[in-house]
Design a protein around this motif. Structure first.
Motif, PDB file in Angstrom:
ATOM      1  N   HIS A  96      43.480  39.077  32.170  1.00 45.36           N
ATOM      2  CA  HIS A  96      42.732  40.137  32.844  1.00 45.36           C
ATOM      3  C   HIS A  96      41.756  39.548  33.861  1.00 45.36           C
ATOM      4  CE1 HIS A  96      43.414  43.237  29.355  1.00 45.36           C
ATOM      5  NE2 HIS A  96      44.512  42.949  30.026  1.00 45.36           N
TER       6      HIS A  96
ATOM      7  N   CYS B 198      41.666  40.131  37.809  1.00 45.00           N
ATOM      8  CA  CYS B 198      40.443  40.510  38.535  1.00 45.00           C
ATOM      9  C   CYS B 198      40.207  39.579  39.723  1.00 45.00           C
ATOM     10  CB  CYS B 198      39.238  40.471  37.601  1.00 45.00           C
ATOM     11  SG  CYS B 198      39.145  41.813  36.419  1.00 45.00           S
TER      12      CYS B 198
ATOM     13  N   TYR C  51      42.660  40.409  42.409  1.00 44.38           N
ATOM     14  CA  TYR C  51      42.288  41.673  43.055  1.00 44.38           C
ATOM     15  C   TYR C  51      41.086  41.465  43.983  1.00 44.38           C
ATOM     16  CZ  TYR C  51      40.722  46.485  43.681  1.00 44.38           C
ATOM     17  OH  TYR C  51      40.320  47.674  44.237  1.00 44.38           O
TER      18      TYR C  51
ATOM     19  N   ILE D 117      36.335  47.337  40.672  1.00 44.68           N
ATOM     20  CA  ILE D 117      37.228  46.647  39.728  1.00 44.68           C
ATOM     21  C   ILE D 117      37.496  47.508  38.499  1.00 44.68           C
ATOM     22  CG2 ILE D 117      37.518  44.606  38.274  1.00 44.68           C
ATOM     23  CD1 ILE D 117      35.684  43.111  40.247  1.00 44.68           C
TER      24      ILE D 117
ATOM     25  N   ILE E  12      40.715  45.277  33.728  1.00 44.01           N
ATOM     26  CA  ILE E  12      40.028  44.467  32.727  1.00 44.01           C
ATOM     27  C   ILE E  12      39.650  45.375  31.560  1.00 44.01           C
ATOM     28  CG2 ILE E  12      37.726  44.727  33.778  1.00 44.01           C
ATOM     29  CD1 ILE E  12      37.294  41.719  32.933  1.00 44.01           C
TER      30      ILE E  12
END
Length: 242
Positions: free
Chosen positions: A8, A12, A15, A187, A193
């Motif tokens: 995760h 992140c 991203y 996010i 996440i």
């Protein structure tokens, strides 16, 4: 029970890179006023509150420096699991009072010294009161005392820091924090996440990337109570996690 799974965090980071969130974070940092710091390191004595975007930025920084990462995680584990019995400095501070992640240090570190003395001391009094209330809660719930040295420790107002122009008003400091919250929301809204939104210190973020939150806290309470198992438990954790 929550934990920050490595995949995760990687998602992140990807991203944030794709959407230039790290660039936006750095632009916020660059917009902060500067000042003259003596480098004494007296303020580097706690796990400062950190935003999600800051955690993944620091995590990404350390991923490219494996030896530094291992050194920091070793100190993070000591800080977290000994937090109730011993006041340790920030785990990212080296023996020469230098910040080992200075390039990516969090907003709270960058803002230290930019407070008016009256504002800072008022906040410090509130922090001390919350510490004492938390000590009473832990005593009633688990039956042991958090060290008075830890509960009453104060990072005193820095008299030597000189801001470049002027001290910041509370509203100005909060505006910088709000800008980071916007990046965090970007996010969280994507669901990439699997953790709850809450205030965390940088140490807590890293511990949750190693262990489930409830598991870590339960171990912390047990090793804080029993001196005989403390070193064995921490050394065993380091062998497993590092």
């Amino acid at each position: 029970m929550t934990s920050i799974k490595k995949n995760h965090v990687v998602n992140c980071i990807n991203y944030a890179n794709e959407n230039r969130l790290f660039d936006k974070l750095n632009n916020i940092y660059k917009s902060l006023p500067s000042g003259d710091c003596s480098g004494c390191g007296n303020c580097c004595m706690e796990s400062v509150g950190t935003n999600l975007i800051e955690f993944i930025n620091i995590y990404n920084y350390l991923e490219n420096k494996p030896e530094l990462k291992k050194m920091c995680l070793d100190k993070i584990i000591d800080y977290y699991f000994l937090e109730y019995i011993d006041k340790k400095p920030c785990p990212f501070k080296d023996k020469d009072n230098r910040c080992m992640i200075y390039e990516v240090r969090p907003l709270n570190c960058r803002l230290f010294g930019h407070w008016k003395k009256e504002d800072y001391n008022k906040n410090l009094s509130n922090v001390t009161q919350r510490n004492r209330e938390y000590r009473d809660l832990i005593k009633s719930k688990y039956g042991f005392d958090i060290s008075d040295k830890v509960v009453n420790y104060k990072i005193e107002y820095c008299e030597t820091f000189i801001p470049q122009e002027r001290y910041l008003e509370k509203s100005e400091r909060l505006e910088f924090a709000d800008n980071l919250m916007i990046l965090d929301s970007n996010i969280y809204s994507k669901g990439i996440i699997d953790i709850n939104f809450k205030d965390r210190g940088i140490v807590e973020y890293f511990i949750e990337s190693l262990l489930k939150e409830d598991t870590a806290y339960n171990i912390k309470v047990r090793v804080s109570k029993d001196k005989n198992v403390r070193n064995r438990a921490i050394n065993r954790l380091k062998k497993i996690l590092l």
